[in-house]
Design a protein around this motif. Structure first.
Motif, PDB file in Angstrom:
ATOM      1  N   HIS A 122       0.843  -1.134  -0.066  1.00  0.00           N
ATOM      2  CA  HIS A 122      -0.059  -0.080   0.037  1.00  0.00           C
ATOM      3  C   HIS A 122       0.935   1.094  -0.007  1.00  0.00           C
ATOM      4  CE1 HIS A 122      -4.015   1.896   1.792  1.00  0.00           C
ATOM      5  NE2 HIS A 122      -3.771   2.312   0.699  1.00  0.00           N
ATOM      6  N   ASN A 123       1.234   1.741  -1.204  1.00  0.00           N
ATOM      7  CA  ASN A 123       1.786   3.086  -1.375  1.00  0.00           C
ATOM      8  C   ASN A 123       3.180   2.980  -0.617  1.00  0.00           C
ATOM      9  OD1 ASN A 123      -0.344   3.733  -2.702  1.00  0.00           O
ATOM     10  ND2 ASN A 123      -1.112   5.454  -1.255  1.00  0.00           N
ATOM     11  N   PRO A 124       4.031   2.232  -0.896  1.00  0.00           N
ATOM     12  CA  PRO A 124       5.467   2.051  -0.384  1.00  0.00           C
ATOM     13  C   PRO A 124       6.389   3.296  -0.936  1.00  0.00           C
ATOM     14  CG  PRO A 124       5.389   0.358  -2.062  1.00  0.00           C
ATOM     15  CD  PRO A 124       3.859   0.908  -2.043  1.00  0.00           C
ATOM     16  N   SER A 125       7.246   3.803  -0.291  1.00  0.00           N
ATOM     17  CA  SER A 125       8.210   4.846  -1.057  1.00  0.00           C
ATOM     18  C   SER A 125       9.152   3.922  -1.912  1.00  0.00           C
ATOM     19  CB  SER A 125       9.048   5.482   0.301  1.00  0.00           C
ATOM     20  OG  SER A 125       9.882   4.340   0.831  1.00  0.00           O
ATOM     21  N   LEU A 126       9.887   4.690  -2.551  1.00  0.00           N
ATOM     22  CA  LEU A 126      10.872   3.909  -3.605  1.00  0.00           C
ATOM     23  C   LEU A 126      12.005   3.183  -2.679  1.00  0.00           C
ATOM     24  CD1 LEU A 126      11.994   3.480  -6.503  1.00  0.00           C
ATOM     25  CD2 LEU A 126      12.869   5.698  -6.437  1.00  0.00           C
ATOM     26  N   VAL A 127      12.346   4.105  -1.547  1.00  0.00           N
ATOM     27  CA  VAL A 127      13.482   3.547  -0.745  1.00  0.00           C
ATOM     28  C   VAL A 127      13.004   2.086  -0.304  1.00  0.00           C
ATOM     29  CG1 VAL A 127      14.683   3.795   1.539  1.00  0.00           C
ATOM     30  CG2 VAL A 127      14.316   5.713  -0.415  1.00  0.00           C
ATOM     31  N   ALA A 128      11.545   2.110   0.315  1.00  0.00           N
ATOM     32  CA  ALA A 128      11.272   0.795   0.825  1.00  0.00           C
ATOM     33  C   ALA A 128      11.091  -0.192  -0.228  1.00  0.00           C
ATOM     34  CB  ALA A 128       9.666   1.183   1.596  1.00  0.00           C
ATOM     35  N   LEU A 129      10.552   0.108  -1.244  1.00  0.00           N
ATOM     36  CA  LEU A 129      10.587  -0.978  -2.215  1.00  0.00           C
ATOM     37  C   LEU A 129      12.036  -1.443  -2.542  1.00  0.00           C
ATOM     38  CD1 LEU A 129       8.182  -2.101  -3.662  1.00  0.00           C
ATOM     39  CD2 LEU A 129       8.395  -0.409  -5.324  1.00  0.00           C
ATOM     40  N   GLN A 130      12.851  -0.595  -2.562  1.00  0.00           N
ATOM     41  CA  GLN A 130      14.357  -0.987  -3.177  1.00  0.00           C
ATOM     42  C   GLN A 130      15.155  -1.817  -1.995  1.00  0.00           C
ATOM     43  OE1 GLN A 130      15.835   3.125  -4.088  1.00  0.00           O
ATOM     44  NE2 GLN A 130      15.698   2.574  -6.331  1.00  0.00           N
ATOM     45  N   ARG A 131      14.538  -1.832  -1.003  1.00  0.00           N
ATOM     46  CA  ARG A 131      14.904  -2.726  -0.040  1.00  0.00           C
ATOM     47  C   ARG A 131      15.009  -4.132  -0.398  1.00  0.00           C
ATOM     48  NH1 ARG A 131      12.579   0.387   4.418  1.00  0.00           N
ATOM     49  NH2 ARG A 131      13.958   2.030   4.576  1.00  0.00           N
ATOM     50  N   GLY A 132      13.940  -4.499  -1.151  1.00  0.00           N
ATOM     51  CA  GLY A 132      13.605  -5.626  -1.709  1.00  0.00           C
ATOM     52  C   GLY A 132      13.020  -6.814  -0.891  1.00  0.00           C
ATOM     53  N   GLU A 133      12.880  -6.508   0.479  1.00  0.00           N
ATOM     54  CA  GLU A 133      12.432  -7.421   1.453  1.00  0.00           C
ATOM     55  C   GLU A 133      10.881  -7.619   1.519  1.00  0.00           C
ATOM     56  OE1 GLU A 133      11.858  -6.997   6.300  1.00  0.00           O
ATOM     57  OE2 GLU A 133      12.774  -5.532   5.145  1.00  0.00           O
ATOM     58  N   ALA A 134      10.218  -6.604   0.995  1.00  0.00           N
ATOM     59  CA  ALA A 134       8.713  -6.916   0.789  1.00  0.00           C
ATOM     60  C   ALA A 134       8.062  -7.536  -0.297  1.00  0.00           C
ATOM     61  CB  ALA A 134       8.020  -5.370   1.053  1.00  0.00           C
ATOM     62  N   THR A 135       8.669  -6.904  -1.596  1.00  0.00           N
ATOM     63  CA  THR A 135       8.400  -7.745  -2.700  1.00  0.00           C
ATOM     64  C   THR A 135       8.930  -9.348  -2.591  1.00  0.00           C
ATOM     65  OG1 THR A 135      10.513  -6.885  -3.700  1.00  0.00           O
ATOM     66  CG2 THR A 135       8.333  -6.155  -4.316  1.00  0.00           C
ATOM     67  N   ALA A 136      10.203  -9.693  -1.947  1.00  0.00           N
ATOM     68  CA  ALA A 136      10.653 -11.147  -2.018  1.00  0.00           C
ATOM     69  C   ALA A 136       9.604 -11.982  -1.086  1.00  0.00           C
ATOM     70  CB  ALA A 136      11.948 -11.069  -1.403  1.00  0.00           C
ATOM     71  N   TRP A 137       9.239 -11.217   0.090  1.00  0.00           N
ATOM     72  CA  TRP A 137       8.151 -12.029   0.868  1.00  0.00           C
ATOM     73  C   TRP A 137       6.814 -12.188   0.174  1.00  0.00           C
ATOM     74  CZ3 TRP A 137       3.286  -9.821   2.672  1.00  0.00           C
ATOM     75  CH2 TRP A 137       2.767 -10.675   3.778  1.00  0.00           C
ATOM     76  N   LEU A 138       6.442 -11.288  -0.662  1.00  0.00           N
ATOM     77  CA  LEU A 138       5.330 -11.469  -1.368  1.00  0.00           C
ATOM     78  C   LEU A 138       5.301 -12.625  -2.372  1.00  0.00           C
ATOM     79  CD1 LEU A 138       3.954  -7.823  -2.139  1.00  0.00           C
ATOM     80  CD2 LEU A 138       2.741  -9.688  -1.138  1.00  0.00           C
ATOM     81  N   ALA A 139       6.598 -12.820  -3.252  1.00  0.00           N
ATOM     82  CA  ALA A 139       6.954 -13.850  -4.045  1.00  0.00           C
ATOM     83  C   ALA A 139       6.777 -15.152  -3.181  1.00  0.00           C
ATOM     84  CB  ALA A 139       7.981 -13.598  -4.804  1.00  0.00           C
ATOM     85  N   GLU A 140       7.323 -15.030  -1.894  1.00  0.00           N
ATOM     86  CA  GLU A 140       7.239 -16.464  -1.267  1.00  0.00           C
ATOM     87  C   GLU A 140       5.848 -16.801  -0.819  1.00  0.00           C
ATOM     88  OE1 GLU A 140       9.763 -15.787   2.426  1.00  0.00           O
ATOM     89  OE2 GLU A 140      11.315 -15.221   1.007  1.00  0.00           O
ATOM     90  N   GLN A 141       5.037 -15.776  -0.441  1.00  0.00           N
ATOM     91  CA  GLN A 141       3.562 -16.058  -0.250  1.00  0.00           C
ATOM     92  C   GLN A 141       2.710 -16.731  -1.175  1.00  0.00           C
ATOM     93  OE1 GLN A 141       3.231 -15.699   3.297  1.00  0.00           O
ATOM     94  NE2 GLN A 141       5.059 -14.939   2.787  1.00  0.00           N
ATOM     95  N   LYS A 142       3.037 -16.126  -2.373  1.00  0.00           N
ATOM     96  CA  LYS A 142       2.330 -16.775  -3.722  1.00  0.00           C
ATOM     97  C   LYS A 142       2.879 -18.154  -3.886  1.00  0.00           C
ATOM     98  CE  LYS A 142       1.721 -16.727  -8.414  1.00  0.00           C
ATOM     99  NZ  LYS A 142       1.271 -15.828  -9.724  1.00  0.00           N
ATOM    100  N   GLN A 143       4.383 -18.504  -3.532  1.00  0.00           N
ATOM    101  CA  GLN A 143       4.557 -20.038  -3.764  1.00  0.00           C
ATOM    102  C   GLN A 143       4.197 -20.724  -2.830  1.00  0.00           C
ATOM    103  OE1 GLN A 143       8.857 -19.597  -4.910  1.00  0.00           O
ATOM    104  NE2 GLN A 143       7.993 -21.116  -6.186  1.00  0.00           N
ATOM    105  N   SER A 144       3.886 -20.480  -1.649  1.00  0.00           N
ATOM    106  CA  SER A 144       3.380 -21.080  -0.659  1.00  0.00           C
ATOM    107  C   SER A 144       2.048 -21.306  -0.491  1.00  0.00           C
ATOM    108  CB  SER A 144       3.692 -20.731   0.703  1.00  0.00           C
ATOM    109  OG  SER A 144       3.308 -19.544   1.094  1.00  0.00           O
TER     110      SER A 144
END
Ligand SMILES: NC(=O)c1ccc[n+]([C@@H]2O[C@H](COP(=O)([O-])OP(=O)(O)OC[C@H]3O[C@@H](n4cnc5c(N)ncnc54)[C@H](OP(=O)(O)O)[C@@H]3O)[C@@H](O)[C@H]2O)c1
Length: 313
Positions: A122-144
Motif C-alpha cells: 500500500h503506497n510504499p516509498s521508492l526506498v522501501a521498495l528498493q530494500r527488496g524485502e517486501a517484494t521477496a516476501w510477497l513472492a514467497e507468499q504466492k509460492q506457498s
C-alpha cells in the motif's frame, strides 16, 4: 458485466471493480453500515467480481465486511493492500517482513479466507521498495499458496517501474482524463511484462463528474478539503470545459465520459469505482457502456487536443 484478464496472473476480473475507500468512511466522511451493505450487495447483483480494499480502511472493518458478504466461490476476487502499521498513535508505513506477516494473518482472518486473491503493497516509498524485502516476501507468499497474485499500489512512475522490475504482477495507479502522464510513461513496462492494471481515482475524486462550481467547499474529514487550494480548484473546474463535448449520443453525462475514457484504454484490467451509495454505483455501471468502443477514436483524439489546449496535458 464484461471481464478482462488481470495481466499474467491467470485471474479474470470484471472491468468495473468496487473500490471501498470512500465506502469505508475514511477519506470522504461517514457512510452508514446499512449503505455499505447495500452497495456491496448491489455490486454483486450487477456482476462486479472485483472488490478492492486495504487492511487500513475503517481499521479493518471493510475487510471484515467483504469477508462476510463476498462469496469465496472462485469467481469473485478480493484485492487488499498491506503496509500501514496502526499500532502507534499516528499510523505509519511499514513494509518489514515482521509487520507484513502479522498483517497478512489478520487480513486472512478478517476476509475469512485461507488464501487471499491479491495482495498489494500500500503506497510504499521508492526506498522501501528498493530494500527488496517486501517484494521477496510477497513472492514467497504466492509460492506457498497463501496469496494468488501480488503487486504494488504505486504513487509515482518510478515506484511502479521499480515494482514491475521486482516482479509485481499487478500495479494500482491513479488514472483519469486529467491524470495521464504516469500511465503513459508506464505503458511500455506494462505491455512488456503483461502487468495487470487497477486504475483508481477515475473521476479525480469526483471533480470529473462536472457537478462542482468554482467555489466548491468540502467539510472537515473530507480529504478533498486539503487536496487543492481554492485557486487550483477554480482552475481545475475551468479545465472541465475540455471534457464537456464528450457528452452526446450514448455518453449521457460527463461522469460517463470520464469513466469511458479509462475503459477505452486496453491496458487497464479494471477501473476501480469509488461510489459512496448504491445510487452512485448504479449510475456509474449504467453509464459505463456495454462494450467497446467506449469512446470513438475521433472523440479520444479531439479530447487530447482539448486537454492540451486547457493546459491539462
Ligand atoms: N492507493 C490506492 O491503491 C488507491 C488510492 C485511491 C483510491 N483507491 C481505490 O479506488 C477507489 C476510488 O478512488 P477515489 O475515491 O480515489 O476516487 P474517485 O473514484 O475518482 O472518486 C470518488 C468520489 O467520486 C464521487 N462519485 C462517485 N460516484 C459518483 C456518481 N455516480 N455521481 C457523482 N459523484 C460520484 C464521490 O464523491 P462524493 O463523496 O462527493 O459524492 C466519491 O467520493 C477508492 O474507493 C479506493 O478503494 C486506491
Amino acid at each position: 458485466m464484461r471481464k478482462r484478464p488481470l495481466g499474467r496472473t491467470g485471474l479474470t476480473v470484471s472491468e468495473l471493480g468496487l473500490g471501498t475507500w470512500g465506502l469505508s468512511g475514511d477519506g470522504y466522511g461517514p457512510v452508514t453500515e446499512a449503505e455499505q451493505d447495500r452497495v456491496l450487495d448491489r455490486a454483486l447483483a450487477l456482476g462486479i467480481t472485483l472488490f478492492e480494499t486495504a487492511d487500513s480502511y475503517g481499521h479493518g472493518a471493510m475487510e471484515r465486511r467483504l469477508g462476510a458478504r463476498v462469496p469465496d466461490d472462485g469467481r469473485c476476487r478480493i484485492v487488499t493492500k498491506l503496509g500501514t502499521d496502526r499500532d502507534h498513535a499516528v499510523p505509519r508505513k511499514s513494509f518489514t517482513v515482521s509487520h507484513l506477516t502479522e498483517a497478512l494473518d489478520k487480513t486472512r482472518e478478517r476476509l475469512a479466507r485461507p488464501t487471499v486473491d491479491v495482495v498489494l503493497l500500500h503506497n510504499p516509498s521508492l526506498v522501501a521498495l528498493q530494500r527488496g524485502e517486501a517484494t521477496a516476501w510477497l513472492a514467497e507468499q504466492k509460492q506457498s499458496g497463501v496469496v494468488r497474485a501480488w503487486g504494488v499500489s504505486a504513487g509515482s512512475t518510478a515506484i511502479a517501474r521499480e515494482a514491475i522490475a521486482r516482479g509485481a504482477e499487478i500495479v494500482s495507479v491513479a488514472f483519469n482524463a486529467f491524470t495521464t502522464a504516469a500511465f503513459s510513461e508506464l505503458s511500455e513496462d506494462i505491455t512488456r511484462d503483461d502487468v495487470g492494471v487497477l486504475a483508481h481515482s477515475v473521476l479525480a475524486y469526483g471533480l470529473l463528474t462536472g457537478h462542482w462550481g468554482a467555489g466548491k467547499r468540502f467539510p472537515d474529514g473530507d480529504h478533498r478539503a486539503d487536496r487543492w487550494t481554492s485557486d487550483e480548484l477554480r482552475q481545475r473546474v475551468r479545465q472541465l470545459s475540455a471534457l464537456r463535448p464528450l457528452v452526446g449520443g450514448d455518453v449521457m453525462t460527463m461522469r460517463a465520459g470520464a469513466l469511458r475514457y479509462v475503459l477505452a484504454n486496453g491496458l487497464v484490467s479494471s477501473a476501480l469505482l469509488g461510489p459512496r451509495s448504491s445510487l452512485q454505483l448504479d449510475q456509474l455501471v449504467r453509464e459505463a457502456g456495454k462494450g467497446p468502443p467506449y469512446l470513438t477514436d475521433d472523440a479520444l483524439t479531439a479530447l487530447a487536443a482539448r486537454l492540451e489546449e486547457v493546459g491539462v496535458l
